[in-house]
Design a protein around this motif. Structure first.
Motif, mmCIF file in Angstrom:
data_model
loop_
_atom_site.group_PDB
_atom_site.id
_atom_site.type_symbol
_atom_site.label_atom_id
_atom_site.label_comp_id
_atom_site.label_asym_id
_atom_site.label_seq_id
_atom_site.Cartn_x
_atom_site.Cartn_y
_atom_site.Cartn_z
ATOM 1 N N UNK A 86 0.811 -1.221 0.000
ATOM 2 C CA UNK A 86 0.000 0.000 0.000
ATOM 3 C C UNK A 86 0.838 1.261 0.000
ATOM 4 N N UNK A 87 1.723 1.392 0.995
ATOM 5 C CA UNK A 87 2.468 2.646 1.102
ATOM 6 C C UNK A 87 3.675 2.506 2.011
ATOM 7 N N UNK A 88 4.607 3.444 1.849
ATOM 8 C CA UNK A 88 5.769 3.572 2.731
ATOM 9 C C UNK A 88 5.751 4.972 3.316
ATOM 10 N N UNK A 89 5.944 5.076 4.612
ATOM 11 C CA UNK A 89 5.905 6.376 5.264
ATOM 12 C C UNK A 89 6.941 6.470 6.375
ATOM 13 N N UNK A 90 7.294 7.693 6.699
ATOM 14 C CA UNK A 90 8.162 7.934 7.847
ATOM 15 C C UNK A 90 7.411 8.663 8.952
ATOM 16 N N UNK A 91 6.171 9.072 8.664
ATOM 17 C CA UNK A 91 5.349 9.773 9.642
ATOM 18 C C UNK A 91 4.074 8.989 9.908
ATOM 19 N N UNK A 92 3.719 8.836 11.170
ATOM 20 C CA UNK A 92 2.516 8.082 11.536
ATOM 21 C C UNK A 92 1.276 8.716 10.921
ATOM 22 N N UNK A 93 1.245 10.035 10.894
ATOM 23 C CA UNK A 93 0.075 10.743 10.383
ATOM 24 C C UNK A 93 -0.176 10.456 8.905
ATOM 25 N N UNK A 100 15.140 -2.264 5.652
ATOM 26 C CA UNK A 100 13.861 -1.566 5.838
ATOM 27 C C UNK A 100 14.107 -0.286 6.625
ATOM 28 N N UNK A 101 13.749 0.862 6.034
ATOM 29 C CA UNK A 101 14.012 2.131 6.698
ATOM 30 C C UNK A 101 12.749 2.973 6.852
ATOM 31 N N UNK A 102 11.625 2.421 6.476
ATOM 32 C CA UNK A 102 10.363 3.148 6.548
ATOM 33 C C UNK A 102 9.278 2.221 7.099
ATOM 34 N N UNK A 103 8.095 2.790 7.333
ATOM 35 C CA UNK A 103 6.939 2.011 7.774
ATOM 36 C C UNK A 103 6.201 1.545 6.524
ATOM 37 N N UNK A 104 6.267 0.250 6.248
ATOM 38 C CA UNK A 104 5.631 -0.302 5.049
ATOM 39 C C UNK A 104 4.292 -0.945 5.398
ATOM 40 N N UNK A 105 3.234 -0.497 4.733
ATOM 41 C CA UNK A 105 1.903 -1.070 4.943
ATOM 42 C C UNK A 105 1.515 -1.989 3.785
ATOM 43 N N UNK A 106 0.941 -3.136 4.127
ATOM 44 C CA UNK A 106 0.427 -4.079 3.134
ATOM 45 C C UNK A 106 -1.047 -4.362 3.439
ATOM 46 N N UNK A 107 -1.854 -4.418 2.392
ATOM 47 C CA UNK A 107 -3.263 -4.740 2.525
ATOM 48 C C UNK A 107 -3.445 -6.253 2.423
ATOM 49 N N UNK A 108 -4.065 -6.834 3.443
ATOM 50 C CA UNK A 108 -4.294 -8.280 3.448
ATOM 51 C C UNK A 108 -5.802 -8.554 3.427
ATOM 52 N N UNK A 109 -6.263 -9.161 2.352
ATOM 53 C CA UNK A 109 -7.676 -9.563 2.194
ATOM 54 C C UNK A 109 -8.662 -8.405 2.341
ATOM 55 N N UNK A 110 -8.173 -7.172 2.201
ATOM 56 C CA UNK A 110 -9.021 -5.997 2.424
ATOM 57 C C UNK A 110 -9.665 -6.021 3.805
ATOM 58 N N UNK A 111 -9.004 -6.726 4.747
ATOM 59 C CA UNK A 111 -9.554 -6.880 6.096
ATOM 60 C C UNK A 111 -8.615 -6.370 7.187
ATOM 61 N N UNK A 112 -7.311 -6.466 6.936
ATOM 62 C CA UNK A 112 -6.356 -6.015 7.955
ATOM 63 C C UNK A 112 -5.057 -5.568 7.296
#
Length: 205
Positions: free
Chosen positions: A9-16, A59-71
């Motif tokens: 989904x995305x890579x970020x360095x800021x929680x917001x 890994x130097x960033x916060x990487x988000x992955x979409x799993x089953x569109x549920x979590x």
């Protein structure tokens, strides 16, 4: 759990800047070179979903992955040794701490531990900080295929004994291998169980 969808989904360095906190989120973290990316790829059944590297600190960033569109599955930077500057490690530390304490939908932190090694101070300290902050976590022991089952059992027993010196109640733990798939069903079943609890709590709120 059957993984039907697993996508970056995305890579970020800021929680917001992270994706909307609208579903349960499981963050994976451990010392550099603990086998985190390989484990994520094994759990999702997607080779190359998380980038693996022999270089610690990849890994130097916060990487988000979409799993089953549920979590959400989150790949966090490793802690401990990495071939980067002290200032970079300090920045990562601040980023990880902000994420762990401010991410409202963070459901569980999966702390990865190399099953071949005795308890390491950096791991014990990290889990202690999670406990002090009230952040739920589990322990996932990796790389069990690199040694005999008896060696893994002996080291695991030592680890849990060490944890028992400071913890009244031990966190749940799982034994895994990215090579053989050991522990995959158990970890995914745990996530399914917690997701159901989250949904039930939301429905009764």
């Amino acid at each position: 759990m059957i993984i039907r969808e697993a996508s970056f989904l995305s890579s970020n360095t800021q929680v917001a800047a992270c994706p909307a906190p609208d579903r349960p989120e499981y963050a994976f973290i451990g010392r550099s070179n603990v086998g985190k990316s390989s484990l994520i790829n094994m759990l999702t059944g997607r080779l190359g979903l998380a980038k693996t590297s022999s270089t610690p600190g990849k890994t130097q960033v916060i990487n988000h992955f979409n799993i089953n569109n549920e979590w959400y599955l989150v790949d966090l930077p490793g802690y401990g040794y990495a071939k980067v500057s002290k200032s970079s490690r300090a920045d990562w530390g601040k980023m990880i701490n902000a994420y762990l304490t401010k991410r409202e939908n963070l459901t569980c932190v999966c702390v990865l531990l190399d099953s071949r090694h005795a308890p390491q101070a950096v791991d014990l300290e990290f889990m202690e900080k999670l406990g002090e902050a009230g952040v739920p976590f589990i322990m996932i022991f990796t790389k069990t295929d690199k040694q005999s089952t008896s060696q893994t059992k002996a080291l695991l027993a030592d680890y849990l004994t060490k944890m028992g010196e400071t913890w009244d109640e031990l966190p749940r733990h799982f034994v895994t291998s990215a090579e053989t798939g050991l522990g995959r069903d158990e970890v995914l079943d745990f996530i399914t169980e917690i997701n159901r609890q989250v949904a039930a709590d939301a429905a009764s709120a």
